[in-house]
Design a protein around this motif. Structure first.
Motif, PDB file in Angstrom:
ATOM      1  N   THR A 265       0.856  -1.257  -0.030  1.00 27.38           N
ATOM      2  CA  THR A 265      -0.121  -0.081   0.103  1.00 27.38           C
ATOM      3  C   THR A 265       0.822   1.299   0.049  1.00 27.38           C
ATOM      4  OG1 THR A 265      -0.347  -0.182   2.506  1.00 27.38           O
ATOM      5  CG2 THR A 265      -1.811  -1.033   1.125  1.00 27.38           C
ATOM      6  N   ALA A 266       0.404   2.308  -0.606  1.00 27.02           N
ATOM      7  CA  ALA A 266       1.017   3.674  -0.665  1.00 27.02           C
ATOM      8  C   ALA A 266      -0.061   4.632  -0.363  1.00 27.02           C
ATOM      9  CB  ALA A 266       1.733   3.872  -1.885  1.00 27.02           C
ATOM     10  N   ILE A 267       0.434   5.764  -0.034  1.00 27.58           N
ATOM     11  CA  ILE A 267      -0.378   7.055  -0.122  1.00 27.58           C
ATOM     12  C   ILE A 267       0.035   7.976  -1.138  1.00 27.58           C
ATOM     13  CG2 ILE A 267      -0.873   9.172   1.392  1.00 27.58           C
ATOM     14  CD1 ILE A 267      -1.735   6.294   2.708  1.00 27.58           C
ATOM     15  N   ILE A 268      -0.928   8.783  -1.890  1.00 25.47           N
ATOM     16  CA  ILE A 268      -0.608   9.629  -2.796  1.00 25.47           C
ATOM     17  C   ILE A 268      -0.222  10.883  -1.741  1.00 25.47           C
ATOM     18  CG2 ILE A 268      -1.666  11.141  -4.473  1.00 25.47           C
ATOM     19  CD1 ILE A 268      -1.527   8.450  -5.408  1.00 25.47           C
ATOM     20  N   TYR A 269       1.210  11.325  -2.578  1.00 32.24           N
ATOM     21  CA  TYR A 269       2.022  12.703  -1.889  1.00 32.24           C
ATOM     22  C   TYR A 269       1.638  13.894  -2.745  1.00 32.24           C
ATOM     23  CZ  TYR A 269       4.409  11.566   2.445  1.00 32.24           C
ATOM     24  OH  TYR A 269       4.401  11.190   3.727  1.00 32.24           O
ATOM     25  N   LYS A 270       1.378  13.814  -3.806  1.00 31.42           N
ATOM     26  CA  LYS A 270       1.038  15.065  -4.811  1.00 31.42           C
ATOM     27  C   LYS A 270      -0.127  15.615  -4.570  1.00 31.42           C
ATOM     28  CE  LYS A 270       4.667  14.746  -8.188  1.00 31.42           C
ATOM     29  NZ  LYS A 270       5.200  14.736  -9.763  1.00 31.42           N
ATOM     30  N   GLN A 271      -0.338  16.821  -5.017  1.00 30.91           N
ATOM     31  CA  GLN A 271      -1.847  17.679  -4.623  1.00 30.91           C
ATOM     32  C   GLN A 271      -2.764  16.725  -5.411  1.00 30.91           C
ATOM     33  OE1 GLN A 271      -1.433  21.920  -4.817  1.00 30.91           O
ATOM     34  NE2 GLN A 271      -1.565  21.991  -2.544  1.00 30.91           N
ATOM     35  N   LYS A 272      -2.253  16.831  -6.800  1.00 29.99           N
ATOM     36  CA  LYS A 272      -3.138  15.993  -7.835  1.00 29.99           C
ATOM     37  C   LYS A 272      -2.262  14.978  -8.746  1.00 29.99           C
ATOM     38  CE  LYS A 272      -4.936  18.115 -11.393  1.00 29.99           C
ATOM     39  NZ  LYS A 272      -5.525  19.152 -12.135  1.00 29.99           N
ATOM     40  N   VAL A 273      -2.735  13.908  -8.802  1.00 34.39           N
ATOM     41  CA  VAL A 273      -1.928  12.994  -9.822  1.00 34.39           C
ATOM     42  C   VAL A 273      -3.108  12.385 -10.854  1.00 34.39           C
ATOM     43  CG1 VAL A 273      -0.676  10.961 -10.154  1.00 34.39           C
ATOM     44  CG2 VAL A 273      -0.452  12.251  -8.117  1.00 34.39           C
ATOM     45  N   GLU A 274      -2.621  12.546 -12.140  1.00 31.89           N
ATOM     46  CA  GLU A 274      -3.213  11.972 -13.243  1.00 31.89           C
ATOM     47  C   GLU A 274      -2.999  10.372 -13.502  1.00 31.89           C
ATOM     48  OE1 GLU A 274      -2.290  14.082 -16.867  1.00 31.89           O
ATOM     49  OE2 GLU A 274      -3.408  15.671 -16.114  1.00 31.89           O
ATOM     50  N   ILE A 275      -4.195   9.632 -13.280  1.00 31.01           N
ATOM     51  CA  ILE A 275      -3.957   8.338 -13.462  1.00 31.01           C
ATOM     52  C   ILE A 275      -4.217   7.698 -14.814  1.00 31.01           C
ATOM     53  CG2 ILE A 275      -4.610   5.865 -12.613  1.00 31.01           C
ATOM     54  CD1 ILE A 275      -3.316   7.941 -10.423  1.00 31.01           C
ATOM     55  N   LYS A 276      -3.187   7.162 -15.556  1.00 30.80           N
ATOM     56  CA  LYS A 276      -3.307   6.739 -16.742  1.00 30.80           C
ATOM     57  C   LYS A 276      -3.616   5.209 -17.095  1.00 30.80           C
ATOM     58  CE  LYS A 276      -1.239  10.906 -18.214  1.00 30.80           C
ATOM     59  NZ  LYS A 276      -1.594  11.671 -19.085  1.00 30.80           N
ATOM     60  N   ASN A 277      -3.806   5.150 -18.360  1.00 31.47           N
ATOM     61  CA  ASN A 277      -4.451   3.816 -18.542  1.00 31.47           C
ATOM     62  C   ASN A 277      -3.275   2.599 -19.160  1.00 31.47           C
ATOM     63  OD1 ASN A 277      -3.799   4.725 -21.266  1.00 31.47           O
ATOM     64  ND2 ASN A 277      -5.815   4.281 -22.138  1.00 31.47           N
ATOM     65  N   ALA A 278      -2.027   3.339 -19.013  1.00 33.21           N
ATOM     66  CA  ALA A 278      -0.709   2.655 -19.445  1.00 33.21           C
ATOM     67  C   ALA A 278       0.524   3.384 -18.830  1.00 33.21           C
ATOM     68  CB  ALA A 278      -0.708   2.845 -21.038  1.00 33.21           C
ATOM     69  N   PRO A 279       1.593   3.022 -18.810  1.00 31.26           N
ATOM     70  CA  PRO A 279       2.807   3.549 -18.058  1.00 31.26           C
ATOM     71  C   PRO A 279       3.407   4.528 -19.043  1.00 31.26           C
ATOM     72  CG  PRO A 279       3.389   1.415 -18.487  1.00 31.26           C
ATOM     73  CD  PRO A 279       1.762   1.450 -18.934  1.00 31.26           C
ATOM     74  N   THR A 280       2.966   5.304 -19.895  1.00 30.79           N
ATOM     75  CA  THR A 280       3.639   6.223 -20.576  1.00 30.79           C
ATOM     76  C   THR A 280       2.703   7.607 -20.263  1.00 30.79           C
ATOM     77  OG1 THR A 280       2.076   5.968 -22.350  1.00 30.79           O
ATOM     78  CG2 THR A 280       4.064   4.788 -22.249  1.00 30.79           C
ATOM     79  N   LYS A 281       3.577   8.880 -20.572  1.00 32.21           N
ATOM     80  CA  LYS A 281       3.014  10.073 -20.269  1.00 32.21           C
ATOM     81  C   LYS A 281       2.015  10.608 -21.474  1.00 32.21           C
ATOM     82  CE  LYS A 281       7.123  12.214 -18.337  1.00 32.21           C
ATOM     83  NZ  LYS A 281       8.272  13.353 -18.540  1.00 32.21           N
ATOM     84  N   ILE A 282       1.864   9.864 -22.666  1.00 29.65           N
ATOM     85  CA  ILE A 282       1.021  10.175 -23.757  1.00 29.65           C
ATOM     86  C   ILE A 282      -0.274   9.382 -23.585  1.00 29.65           C
ATOM     87  CG2 ILE A 282       3.000  11.087 -25.349  1.00 29.65           C
ATOM     88  CD1 ILE A 282       2.679   8.563 -26.598  1.00 29.65           C
ATOM     89  N   SER A 283      -0.301   8.441 -22.456  1.00 32.82           N
ATOM     90  CA  SER A 283      -1.320   7.598 -22.594  1.00 32.82           C
ATOM     91  C   SER A 283      -2.615   8.287 -21.968  1.00 32.82           C
ATOM     92  CB  SER A 283      -1.131   6.345 -21.764  1.00 32.82           C
ATOM     93  OG  SER A 283      -0.805   6.575 -20.391  1.00 32.82           O
ATOM     94  N   GLU A 284      -3.859   7.733 -22.115  1.00 37.98           N
ATOM     95  CA  GLU A 284      -5.165   8.428 -21.771  1.00 37.98           C
ATOM     96  C   GLU A 284      -5.242   8.301 -20.475  1.00 37.98           C
ATOM     97  OE1 GLU A 284      -9.951   7.733 -22.519  1.00 37.98           O
ATOM     98  OE2 GLU A 284      -8.500   6.423 -23.487  1.00 37.98           O
ATOM     99  N   GLU A 285      -5.646   9.599 -19.800  1.00 39.88           N
ATOM    100  CA  GLU A 285      -6.026   9.675 -18.626  1.00 39.88           C
ATOM    101  C   GLU A 285      -7.358   9.182 -18.134  1.00 39.88           C
ATOM    102  OE1 GLU A 285      -7.391  13.111 -15.185  1.00 39.88           O
ATOM    103  OE2 GLU A 285      -6.186  13.533 -16.918  1.00 39.88           O
ATOM    104  N   VAL A 286      -7.590   8.201 -17.039  1.00 43.82           N
ATOM    105  CA  VAL A 286      -8.684   7.479 -16.767  1.00 43.82           C
ATOM    106  C   VAL A 286      -9.192   7.988 -15.460  1.00 43.82           C
ATOM    107  CG1 VAL A 286      -8.164   5.219 -17.787  1.00 43.82           C
ATOM    108  CG2 VAL A 286      -7.446   5.594 -15.590  1.00 43.82           C
ATOM    109  N   PHE A 287      -8.633   8.552 -14.697  1.00 48.64           N
ATOM    110  CA  PHE A 287      -9.121   9.322 -13.578  1.00 48.64           C
ATOM    111  C   PHE A 287      -8.120   9.982 -12.816  1.00 48.64           C
ATOM    112  CE2 PHE A 287      -8.223   4.853 -12.140  1.00 48.64           C
ATOM    113  CZ  PHE A 287      -7.685   4.982 -10.763  1.00 48.64           C
ATOM    114  N   GLU A 288      -8.288  10.776 -11.822  1.00 50.09           N
ATOM    115  CA  GLU A 288      -7.140  11.526 -11.001  1.00 50.09           C
ATOM    116  C   GLU A 288      -7.395  11.249  -9.541  1.00 50.09           C
ATOM    117  OE1 GLU A 288      -7.866  15.720 -12.398  1.00 50.09           O
ATOM    118  OE2 GLU A 288      -9.123  15.854 -10.575  1.00 50.09           O
ATOM    119  N   LEU A 289      -6.219  11.211  -8.788  1.00 46.82           N
ATOM    120  CA  LEU A 289      -6.395  11.252  -7.349  1.00 46.82           C
ATOM    121  C   LEU A 289      -5.644  12.493  -6.585  1.00 46.82           C
ATOM    122  CD1 LEU A 289      -5.330   7.419  -6.955  1.00 46.82           C
ATOM    123  CD2 LEU A 289      -7.629   8.517  -6.838  1.00 46.82           C
TER     124      LEU A 289
END
Length: 250
Positions: A190-214
């Motif tokens: 388990t882990a805790i999100i440390y950034k104010q906002k993080v974009e969660i992608k559908n693949a491990p690349t910067k250009i992949s589609e965002e599926v939700f944010e935390l």
């Protein structure tokens, strides 16, 4: 004579070193009581850097960060305290307050009977505690059997025989709980999100589609990792990839 002096010096250094974390801890506690939270955090963290793992240390760190309205660190250290001591009532209570500062509202998936049983019973004690109970129970099994074997009276034999059966049952159950708890701890990273906002992608690349944010303070489960990315899962079952720098593993 020279060896004796060296031994005394070494012993003195070991004693001095063992007392240092306690002295620092007391000093940090005094700073906390006086409202000097940042300075208290510095001392608590210096103890942690020495390799000291303590539920009270993590609990106090969580309190300091909570007083400073730092969401992610407060939740992170309350969770660390509970990982060492799942029945730490104050940590459980304060964690509930800290979670109120988070932005994300996530509804947990319904749990199965065994998941509820594991959370409410098995996970209430650390796996090493269950292991200790199993060892004590195995000792009682041996003692009860010997008393049964050497006792003469029928009543005593009946009592010791049933006592050995009960102890054997406790030994088997606590051993199962210990292994189950250990596998759960090892499996559920388990882990805790440390950034104010993080974009969660559908693949491990910067250009992949965002599926939700935390947002900071949200707890996630780490499923996998690839390079600088981690595959995470949240309580409602959603899965995605995010940069490793955005979270801190408990």
């Amino acid at each position: 004579m020279k060896n004796l002096i060296l031994s005394i010096v070494l012993l003195f250094n070991l004693v001095a070193f063992s007392q240092t974390p306690n002295k620092i801890f007391d000093e940090a506690n005094n700073l906390y009581k006086n409202g000097k939270y940042n300075k208290a955090i510095e001392l608590y963290l210096s103890i942690e850097k020495q390799g000291v793992a303590s539920d009270d240390l993590y609990f106090n760190l969580g309190n300091c960060y909570y007083k400073l309205n730092k969401v992610a660190p407060s939740i992170y250290y309350y969770e660390k305290a509970l990982k060492l001591n799942p029945v730490h009532e104050d940590a459980n209570s304060n964690l509930a307050f800290a979670k109120r500062m988070t932005i994300d509202v996530i509804e947990e998936l319904p749990k199965t009977f065994f998941q509820r049983f594991s959370a409410n019973i098995i996970q209430k004690l650390p796996f090493d505690t269950w292991a200790i109970i199993a060892v004590i129970a195995s000792f009682l099994v041996t003692m009860m059997f010997l008393l049964y074997y050497f006792s003469l009276g029928t009543r005593k034999k009946f009592l010791f025989f049933n006592g050995s059966i009960l102890a054997a049952f406790i030994m088997v159950v606590s051993t199962f709980f210990a292994f189950n708890n250990y596998k759960t701890v090892q499996k559920n990273r388990t882990a805790i999100i440390y950034k104010q906002k993080v974009e969660i992608k559908n693949a491990p690349t910067k250009i992949s589609e965002e599926v939700f944010e935390l947002h900071e303070g949200t707890k996630v489960i780490i499923l996998d990792e690839l390079d600088d990315w981690k595959k995470i899962k949240i309580a409602d079952g959603k899965i995605g990839w995010m940069p490793s720098t955005g979270l801190k593993e408990i």
